[in-house]
Motif scaffolding. Structure first.
Motif, PDB file in Angstrom:
ATOM      1  N   CYS A  56      19.583 -21.801 -23.989  1.00  0.00           N
ATOM      2  CA  CYS A  56      19.879 -23.034 -24.088  1.00  0.00           C
ATOM      3  C   CYS A  56      20.993 -23.229 -22.850  1.00  0.00           C
ATOM      4  N   MET A  59      19.669 -22.810 -19.357  1.00  0.00           N
ATOM      5  CA  MET A  59      18.885 -24.165 -18.853  1.00  0.00           C
ATOM      6  C   MET A  59      19.850 -25.358 -18.721  1.00  0.00           C
ATOM      7  N   GLU A  60      21.209 -24.872 -18.841  1.00  0.00           N
ATOM      8  CA  GLU A  60      22.350 -25.871 -19.027  1.00  0.00           C
ATOM      9  C   GLU A  60      22.056 -27.206 -19.964  1.00  0.00           C
ATOM     10  N   GLU A  61      21.380 -26.731 -21.140  1.00  0.00           N
ATOM     11  CA  GLU A  61      21.412 -28.114 -21.992  1.00  0.00           C
ATOM     12  C   GLU A  61      22.776 -28.022 -22.979  1.00  0.00           C
ATOM     13  N   MET A  67      25.221 -21.203 -16.075  1.00  0.00           N
ATOM     14  CA  MET A  67      24.058 -20.617 -16.079  1.00  0.00           C
ATOM     15  C   MET A  67      23.863 -19.269 -16.010  1.00  0.00           C
TER      16      MET A  67
END
Length: 113
Positions: A56, A59-61, A67
C-alpha cells in the motif's frame, strides 16, 4: 427423565473417567501439532499484513512520496512470509522428537492388543 437417570448421566459426565490409550494417543498428537499450527497461522498472518502494508505504501495509497519505504517494508514482509514454513517445520520436528517415544510406545501397545 427420572432422578436416577439424571444422576447416572451426571456421574458419566463428571466422574473420574480413565482415558483410553487411543484418547491419550490423540491428545499426544494434538500436543505435537498444535504449537506449530498456531505459530504458522499467527506468524503468517502478521507477515502477510506487513507485506500488504508495504504494498500500500509502495503504491502510494497510504503515504505519498514514500515509495522506497513501501518497497523495503514489502521485501521484509516477503522474507517473513518465506520464513514461516521452515520455522513451522522446525517447530514440528522438535515437538515430534520430544514426544516420539511416548507416541510410539502407545501406538505399539494399541497395535498389539
Amino acid at each position: 427423565m427420572t432422578n436416577k437417570q439424571y444422576a447416572n448421566k451426571l456421574i458419566k459426565q463428571y466422574g473420574s473417567q480413565e482415558k483410553t490409550d487411543l484418547e491419550r494417543l490423540k491428545e499426544l498428537d494434538k500436543m505435537v501439532k498444535r504449537p506449530a499450527i498456531i505459530f504458522g497461522y499467527v506468524f503468517g498472518s502478521i507477515s502477510t499484513l506487513i507485506l500488504g502494508f508495504g504494498m500500500c505504501v509502495a503504491m502510494e495509497e497510504i503515504l505519498k512520496g514514500y515509495m522506497w519505504l513501501g518497497i523495503g517494508v514489502g521485501v521484509i514482509g516477503i522474507g517473513l512470509c518465506l520464513l514461516t514454513y521452515p520455522i513451522y517445520k522446525r517447530i514440528l520436528s522438535s515437538r515430534k522428537e520430544k514426544y516420539c517415544e511416548n507416541i510410539l510406545n502407545l501406538s505399539n501397545k494399541l497395535l498389539n492388543e
